[in-house]
Design an enzyme around this catalytic site. Structure first.
Site, PDB file in Angstrom:
ATOM      1  N   LYS A 101     106.403  46.863  16.941  1.00 34.40           N
ATOM      2  CA  LYS A 101     105.630  46.862  18.093  1.00 34.40           C
ATOM      3  C   LYS A 101     105.672  45.678  18.776  1.00 34.40           C
ATOM      4  CE  LYS A 101     101.060  46.228  19.485  1.00 34.40           C
ATOM      5  NZ  LYS A 101      99.677  46.182  19.094  1.00 34.40           N
TER       6      LYS A 101
ATOM      7  N   GLU B 286     111.072  41.440   8.915  1.00 32.97           N
ATOM      8  CA  GLU B 286     111.489  41.894   7.718  1.00 32.97           C
ATOM      9  C   GLU B 286     112.719  43.217   8.653  1.00 32.97           C
ATOM     10  OE1 GLU B 286     108.820  40.571   7.610  1.00 32.97           O
ATOM     11  OE2 GLU B 286     107.662  40.880   5.658  1.00 32.97           O
TER      12      GLU B 286
ATOM     13  N   GLY C  52      98.655  48.404  15.947  1.00 35.46           N
ATOM     14  CA  GLY C  52      99.946  48.870  14.936  1.00 35.46           C
ATOM     15  C   GLY C  52      99.517  49.813  13.545  1.00 35.46           C
ATOM     16  N   ARG C  53      98.813  49.578  13.616  1.00 34.42           N
ATOM     17  CA  ARG C  53      97.668  50.393  12.044  1.00 34.42           C
ATOM     18  C   ARG C  53      97.326  51.229  12.817  1.00 34.42           C
ATOM     19  NH1 ARG C  53      95.843  46.296  12.529  1.00 34.42           N
ATOM     20  NH2 ARG C  53      93.714  45.614  12.974  1.00 34.42           N
TER      21      ARG C  53
ATOM     22  N   GLU D 294      93.324  46.105   6.955  1.00 34.00           N
ATOM     23  CA  GLU D 294      93.674  45.145   7.726  1.00 34.00           C
ATOM     24  C   GLU D 294      93.241  45.081   8.878  1.00 34.00           C
ATOM     25  OE1 GLU D 294      98.150  44.194   8.309  1.00 34.00           O
ATOM     26  OE2 GLU D 294      97.772  45.779   9.896  1.00 34.00           O
TER      27      GLU D 294
ATOM     28  N   HIS E 244      95.535  60.397 -15.538  1.00 31.19           N
ATOM     29  CA  HIS E 244      95.972  59.606 -16.865  1.00 31.19           C
ATOM     30  C   HIS E 244      96.403  58.190 -16.009  1.00 31.19           C
ATOM     31  CE1 HIS E 244      95.665  64.154 -17.436  1.00 31.19           C
ATOM     32  NE2 HIS E 244      96.220  64.375 -16.840  1.00 31.19           N
TER      33      HIS E 244
ATOM     34  N   LYS F  51     103.003  34.152   6.700  1.00 33.41           N
ATOM     35  CA  LYS F  51     104.838  34.534   7.470  1.00 33.41           C
ATOM     36  C   LYS F  51     104.568  33.271   8.166  1.00 33.41           C
ATOM     37  CE  LYS F  51     103.332  38.892   9.672  1.00 33.41           C
ATOM     38  NZ  LYS F  51     103.450  39.103  10.879  1.00 33.41           N
TER      39      LYS F  51
HETATM   40  O1  F6P Z   1     102.054  41.383   8.808  1.00 35.25           O
HETATM   41  C1  F6P Z   1     100.684  42.776  10.360  1.00 35.25           C
HETATM   42  C2  F6P Z   1     101.223  43.032  11.109  1.00 35.25           C
HETATM   43  O2  F6P Z   1     101.456  42.644  12.227  1.00 35.25           O
HETATM   44  C3  F6P Z   1     100.861  45.174  10.981  1.00 35.25           C
HETATM   45  O3  F6P Z   1      99.219  44.989  12.309  1.00 35.25           O
HETATM   46  C4  F6P Z   1     102.006  45.793  11.471  1.00 35.25           C
HETATM   47  O4  F6P Z   1     101.358  47.087  12.208  1.00 35.25           O
HETATM   48  C5  F6P Z   1     102.795  45.178  11.462  1.00 35.25           C
HETATM   49  O5  F6P Z   1     102.944  43.689  11.172  1.00 35.25           O
HETATM   50  C6  F6P Z   1     104.269  45.853  12.107  1.00 35.25           C
HETATM   51  O6  F6P Z   1     104.553  44.975  13.062  1.00 35.25           O
HETATM   52  P1  F6P Z   1     105.599  45.567  13.804  1.00 35.25           P
HETATM   53  O7  F6P Z   1     105.525  47.004  14.627  1.00 35.25           O
HETATM   54  O8  F6P Z   1     105.323  44.202  15.651  1.00 35.25           O
HETATM   55  O9  F6P Z   1     106.716  44.950  13.562  1.00 35.25           O
END
Ligand code: F6P
Length: 548
Positions: free
Chosen positions: A208, A214, A268-269, A354, A385, A513
Site C-alpha cells: 500500500k 521487508e 491494508g488488512r 491489528e 491434537h 519499526k
Molecule cells: O506494519 C503493519 C502494516 O502497516 C499493515 O497494516 C499492512 O498491512 C502491512 O504493514 C503492509 O503494509 P504495506 O502494504 O504498506 O507494505
C-alpha cells in the site's frame, strides 16, 4: 465526535448484573428445558448458517447485548461507513473496502467525488491483465508464458492473497503456480527463487505504502535475480506493482503502466478486494474473483439492511463482547474444518488484532475496559491434537468458532464424514462436558479398580459449559469465501464501535519499526549503541560476536 463511555451505559450495567446470575447457568440445562433452542439461536444468509445456540446466553442476554449495540449508536455508525464518512478518525479517512465490492455500483462519495468509476477502472485493468497472463498473451521477456506468479508483500498485502489463493486452490488454472514472499528472512526469498525459472516468473510487488522495508528489500533481491538472468529490460515484462504510492513505485523502477492502483480509503488488512487481489484473479480467473466480490457484497447488504437481532456479523460481535467484557474471557479461537481454509486464522489474526488491539478510545482517553481479544486457531482436526486439551480442560475458557463446509472439494472415501463427525463432536463435548460421576461410571465399566477410579475420575471429567459458534455452508467457493471474510470484517467493525476505538489505524506497529531502523546500523557495525537498555546492548554485542 461525541464523548461516550460504553461501560457507563444502562445496557452495560444490566449486562453486568445479568452476567453475575448467568455464571451459574449451564448450557446443557438450557438445551434440556428448551427443545427449540437450536432454532432460536440460528440465523442464515443464503447458504451460510450460524448456529450460536452453544453460547452462555438466553433471549434476555441477546436483548441486552443488542440494546448495548444500539446505545453505542451502531446502526448510525454502519450507515456512516457505507456513506463514506471519515470514520477512521485518527487518520481522517473514510473506510471503504465495501466500495471495492459494491456490485450494485451505487455512487459512494469521498470529498464530493464518486469513487466508483476509479474502482471500476482498476477492476477492468485487473481483468485485462489477469486474462492476458492466464491465456499467455502477456508473455515474459523471452516469449514464454508466465506461469509462476510470486506475490511480494507483507501483512495485509500478503495475508489476504495467501489465504484466498489457498482457500480457492481447487479453482487455480492448471498451469499456474502461486508463491508468496513476505518475511524479510532471506529464507523466504531463497526458497521461492530456488523453485522458479526467471523466464516464466511474474513478480507482483504488493505494498500500500511502497515503503515497507521487508517488501522493498525482497523486491530488490528478486529484481536483481531477474536482471542477472535476463537483463534490465526484463523488468517491464516480469514486475508489476500494487500500491497507492505512484511516486515510490516509479522510484523503484516499475513503469506506472504496470501499476495497479488503490487508495487510502482502503486499509491494508481490508485490501484483498482491491488491486491487492491481483494474484487471486490470476490464479482463479477474473470471473471467480468477481464471485468473491459478489459474496462479500451480499454480506455487506445483509449487514447494512438487516435488523441487529438477525444480523450475522452483529450477533458474532456482541457474543464476543459478552465474553470479553462481562465474563472476562480475553481470548478466542477460530478453527476451520477444511484444509483449504488453513490460513484463515492467520488472516483473521491481523484483521482482528491489528484493528482492535487498542487502549485509547476515539476521544483520546484510555479505555477502562478490555478491547480486542487474543485470536488464534488452526485447521481441524489437526488442532484437536494440539491446543484442544486446553480448550476442553484448561483453566482458561476459549470461545471457539468452528467453520464447517458440508461438502469437501475432495470427497475421498469417508474422510469428510469423519472430519464432520469430529467438528460436531467438539462443539457438543465442549458444551456438555462430562461430570465426575459419569467419568467414574465409565471407568467402572472399563473394569478399573476402586482405587484407580477414585484417582482417575477427576482427570477424566470435563466441566463443559464452554461456548462455541458453528458456521456451516455447503462448500467453499469464491462466493462463500467472500461472504465469510466480509462477515468477520464487519464483526470486527461492530466491536470497534462498541469499544469506541478506531479499528482502522495501526500506530502500535510503529515503535518496533522505528527501533529496528536504529539497531540496524549498530548490527552492521557502523554505529554504536546509544540509549538502549543493557539487555539490548548485550544482545547486540552477542549477535555481532556470533556472526563474525
Ligand atoms: O506494519 C503493519 C502494516 O502497516 C499493515 O497494516 C499492512 O498491512 C502491512 O504493514 C503492509 O503494509 P504495506 O502494504 O504498506 O507494505
Amino acid at each position: 465526535m461525541f464523548e461516550r463511555k460504553v461501560n457507563k451505559t444502562k445496557a452495560w450495567k444490566k449486562l453486568e448484573s445479568h452476567c453475575k446470575h448467568f455464571r451459574k447457568v449451564q448450557m446443557k440445562d438450557l438445551f434440556d428445558i428448551d427443545e427449540n433452542r437450536a432454532d432460536k439461536f440460528r440465523v442464515n444468509l443464503d447458504a451460510v448458517y450460524l448456529d450460536y445456540s452453544k453460547n452462555r446466553i438466553n433471549e434476555r442476554t441477546m436483548r441486552l447485548l443488542m440494546s448495548l449495540a444500539r446505545d453505542c449508536g451502531l446502526e448510525e455508525k454502519i450507515k456512516a461507513m457505507f456513506r463514506g464518512d471519515k470514520i477512521n478518525v485518527t487518520e481522517k479517512r473514510p473506510v471503504l473496502h465495501i466500495a471495492l465490492r459494491n456490485r450494485a455500483n451505487t455512487p459512494i462519495y469521498v470529498d464530493g467525488k464518486n469513487v466508483m468509476p476509479q474502482i471500476n477502472e482498476v477492476l477492468a485493468k485487473m481483468k485485462k491483465f489477469s486474462d492476458a497472463v492466464r491465456f499467455g498473451e502477456f508473455k515474459g521477456q523471452t516469449g514464454k508464458k508466465l506461469t509462476n506468479i510470486v506475490n511480494i508483500g507483507i501483512g495485509g498485502s500478503d495475508l489476504g492473497p495467501v489465504m484466498a489463493c489457498e482457500a480457492l486452490r481447487k479453482y487455480w488454472a492448471k498451469d499456474i503456480n502461486c508463491y508468496f514472499i513476505s518475511n524479510i528472512d532471506g529464507t523466504a526469498c531463497a526458497e521461492v527463487l530456488n523453485k522458479v525459472d526467471p523466464e516464466t516468473t511474474l513478480f507482483i510487488v504488493a505494498s500500500k505504502t511502497f515503503t515497507t522495508i521487508e517488501t522493498l528489500t525482497n523486491a530488490r533481491t528478486c529484481r536483481k535475480w531477474l536482471v542477472d538472468a535476463l537483463g534490465e529490460h526484463a523488468v517491464a515484462k516480469h514486475f508489476v506493482a500494487l500500491s497507492t504510492n505512484r511516486e515510490e513505485v516509479e522510484k523503484f523502477g516499475i513503469n506506472p503502466e504496470n501499476m495497479f492502483e488503490f487508495w487510502n480509503f482502503v486499509g491494508g488488512r481490508y485490501s484483498m478486494w482491491s488491486a491487492i487481489g491481483l494474484i487471486i484473479a490470476i490464479a482463479v480467473g477474473f470471473e471467480n474473483f468477481e464471485r468473491l466480490l459478489d459474496g462479500a457484497h451480499a454480506m455487506d447488504q445483509h449487514f447494512l439492511n438487516t435488523d441487529l437481532e438477525h444480523n450475522i456479523p452483529v450477533i458474532l460481535a456482541m457474543l464476543g463482547i459478552w465474553y470479553n467484557n462481562f465474563y472476562g474471557i480475553h481470548r478466542y479461537a477460530v478453527v476451520p474444518y477444511d484444509q483449504y481454509l488453513q490460513y484463515v486464522p492467520a488472516y483473521l489474526q491481523q484483521l482482528d488484532m491489528e484493528s482492535n488491539g487498542k487502549f485509547v478510545s476515539v476521544d483520546a482517553d484510555y479505555v477502562k475496559y478490555a478491547t480486542g481479544p487474543v485470536l488464534f486457531g488452526g485447521a481441524g482436526t489437526n488442532v484437536q491434537h494440539s491446543f484442544f486439551q486446553l480448550i476442553h480442560q484448561g483453566t482458561e475458557i476459549v470461545p471457539t468458532d468452528f467453520i464447517v463446509p458440508a461438502i469437501s472439494h475432495n470427497e475421498i472415501g469417508e474422510h469428510h464424514e469423519i472430519l464432520l463427525a469430529n467438528v460436531l463432536a467438539q462443539g457438543e463435548a465442549l458444551m456438555r462436558g462430562k461430570t465426575i460421576k459419569e467419568a467414574a461410571e465409565e471407568l467402572k465399566k472399563a473394569g478399573k479398580s476402586k482405587e484407580e477410579i477414585s484417582y482417575l475420575k477427576k482427570f477424566k471429567s470435563f466441566e463443559g459449559n464452554r461456548p462455541s459458534n458453528t458456521i456451516v455452508f455447503k462448500k467453499i467457493d469464491p462466493y462463500t469465501l467472500g461472504m465469510l471474510i466480509a462477515m468477520y470484517e464487519h464483526k470486527v467493525f461492530v466491536q470497534g464501535v462498541v469499544w469506541n476505538i478506531d479499528s482502522f489505524d495501526q500506530y502500535g506497529v510503529e515503535l518496533g519499526k522505528q527501533m529496528a531502523l536504529s539497531i540496524l546500523p549498530e548490527l552492521q557495525g557502523n554505529a554504536y549503541g546509544v540509549g538502549h537498555d543493557s539487555s539490548t546492548n548485550s544482545l547486540i554485542s552477542l549477535i555481532k560476536r556470533l556472526r563474525k
